[in-house]
Write a protein that holds these residues in place. Structure first.
Motif, short mmCIF file in Angstrom:
data_model
loop_
_atom_site.label_atom_id
_atom_site.label_comp_id
_atom_site.label_asym_id
_atom_site.label_seq_id
_atom_site.Cartn_x
_atom_site.Cartn_y
_atom_site.Cartn_z
N SER A 68 0.85 -1.23 0.06
CA SER A 68 0.02 0.03 -0.02
C SER A 68 0.87 1.29 -0.09
N PHE A 69 2.19 1.20 0.62
CA PHE A 69 2.74 2.65 0.83
C PHE A 69 4.14 2.43 0.24
N LEU A 70 4.78 1.43 0.12
CA LEU A 70 6.24 1.18 -0.17
C LEU A 70 6.69 0.33 -1.49
N TYR A 71 5.46 0.39 -2.24
CA TYR A 71 5.81 -0.20 -3.44
C TYR A 71 6.66 0.49 -4.51
N GLY A 72 7.01 1.81 -4.24
CA GLY A 72 7.68 2.45 -5.12
C GLY A 72 9.09 2.34 -5.10
N HIS A 73 9.61 1.55 -3.96
CA HIS A 73 11.20 1.18 -3.73
C HIS A 73 11.18 0.03 -4.83
N PRO A 74 12.53 0.01 -5.30
CA PRO A 74 12.95 -1.04 -6.29
C PRO A 74 12.87 -2.22 -5.37
N ARG A 75 13.56 -2.39 -4.20
CA ARG A 75 13.77 -3.74 -3.63
C ARG A 75 12.21 -4.15 -3.27
N VAL A 76 11.49 -3.49 -2.90
CA VAL A 76 10.01 -3.84 -2.38
C VAL A 76 9.38 -4.68 -3.50
N ARG A 77 9.47 -3.82 -4.81
CA ARG A 77 8.93 -4.51 -6.01
C ARG A 77 9.61 -5.78 -6.53
N ARG A 78 10.68 -5.78 -6.28
CA ARG A 78 11.51 -7.17 -6.25
C ARG A 78 11.02 -8.30 -5.58
N LEU A 79 10.70 -7.97 -4.28
CA LEU A 79 10.32 -8.71 -3.34
C LEU A 79 8.80 -9.46 -3.54
N LEU A 80 8.26 -8.44 -3.89
CA LEU A 80 6.70 -8.90 -4.28
C LEU A 80 6.23 -9.41 -5.54
N THR A 81 7.08 -8.65 -6.62
CA THR A 81 6.77 -9.53 -7.85
C THR A 81 7.98 -10.04 -8.68
#
Length: 209
Positions: free
Chosen positions: A109-122
């Motif tokens: 909801s809030f931290l998806y803009g960070h590349p590391r978060v996107r890699r972790l989730l997708t």
């Protein structure tokens, strides 16, 4: 001496029998016999013996003399027993599943803009700003699932066993269905599917066996 002519003959003296004495009255035989009641006298009727535990008049209940017994209450229907509490394995994995969904909620909801978060989730660092609304919605969806498990556990430990168990089992089944759908729609998101479905599946299996 001769008797006077015309005088009545004297009666012989009375003889004292063995049962009566002119001086002492009745002999021992008379004393041993019970005295006879006078004519016309009726013996007193013996009072009825009181029942054991109920002296005197009839008593309705102990400690409440003179009252009639209360109406007998109808037998109460047997109380339905609530389902037994969940086992320890189910409760531990309910906590694990709730923790995973609570962690994923701010990431989506809030931290998806960070590349590391996107890699972790997708599994990719590529961003898609057009799906921002979808990401925020999915993040809060994970939050509500976690709160459902926490609510069920609280109910389990506050005397509402049936409601708490039903809540945990329903949310666990929901998570298994969501994880299966995620993997079926996009197999490369298998890590997210496993994190969502596996702890919940263990809850259901532990309760089934």
């Amino acid at each position: 001496m001769g008797e006077r002519p015309g005088a009545p003959a004297a009666s012989p003296p009375a003889l004292v029998t063995d049962t009566e004495s002119p001086l002492t009255g009745p002999t021992r035989a008379h004393l041993d016999d019970p005295p006879s009641a006078p004519r016309g006298h009726r013996p007193a009727r013996a009072a009825a013996a009181p029942r054991p535990g109920r002296p005197g008049a009839a008593v309705a209940r102990p400690g409440r003399p003179g009252r009639l017994p209360d109406a007998v209450a109808p037998p109460s229907s047997p109380r339905q027993e609530e389902p037994s509490a969940m086992n320890a394995v189910s409760q531990v994995f309910a906590v694990v599943a709730a923790a995973i969904h609570l962690i994923v909620w701010p990431l989506e909801s809030f931290l998806y803009g960070h590349p590391r978060v996107r890699r972790l989730l997708t599994g990719s660092t590529a961003d898609a700003p057009e799906v921002r609304l979808w990401r925020v919605n999915v993040g809060f969806y994970n939050l509500f699932l976690a709160l459902g498990l926490v609510t069920g556990l609280v109910l389990l430990h506050t005397g509402h066993t049936g409601a708490g168990r039903a809540m945990v089992l329903y949310v666990a089944a929901f998570m298994v269905a969501g994880g299966t759908t995620l993997f079926a729609s996009e197999p490369k998101l298998w890590r997210g599917a496993l994190g969502q479905a596996v702890p919940a599946a263990i809850i259901l299996l532990a309760e089934a066996f």
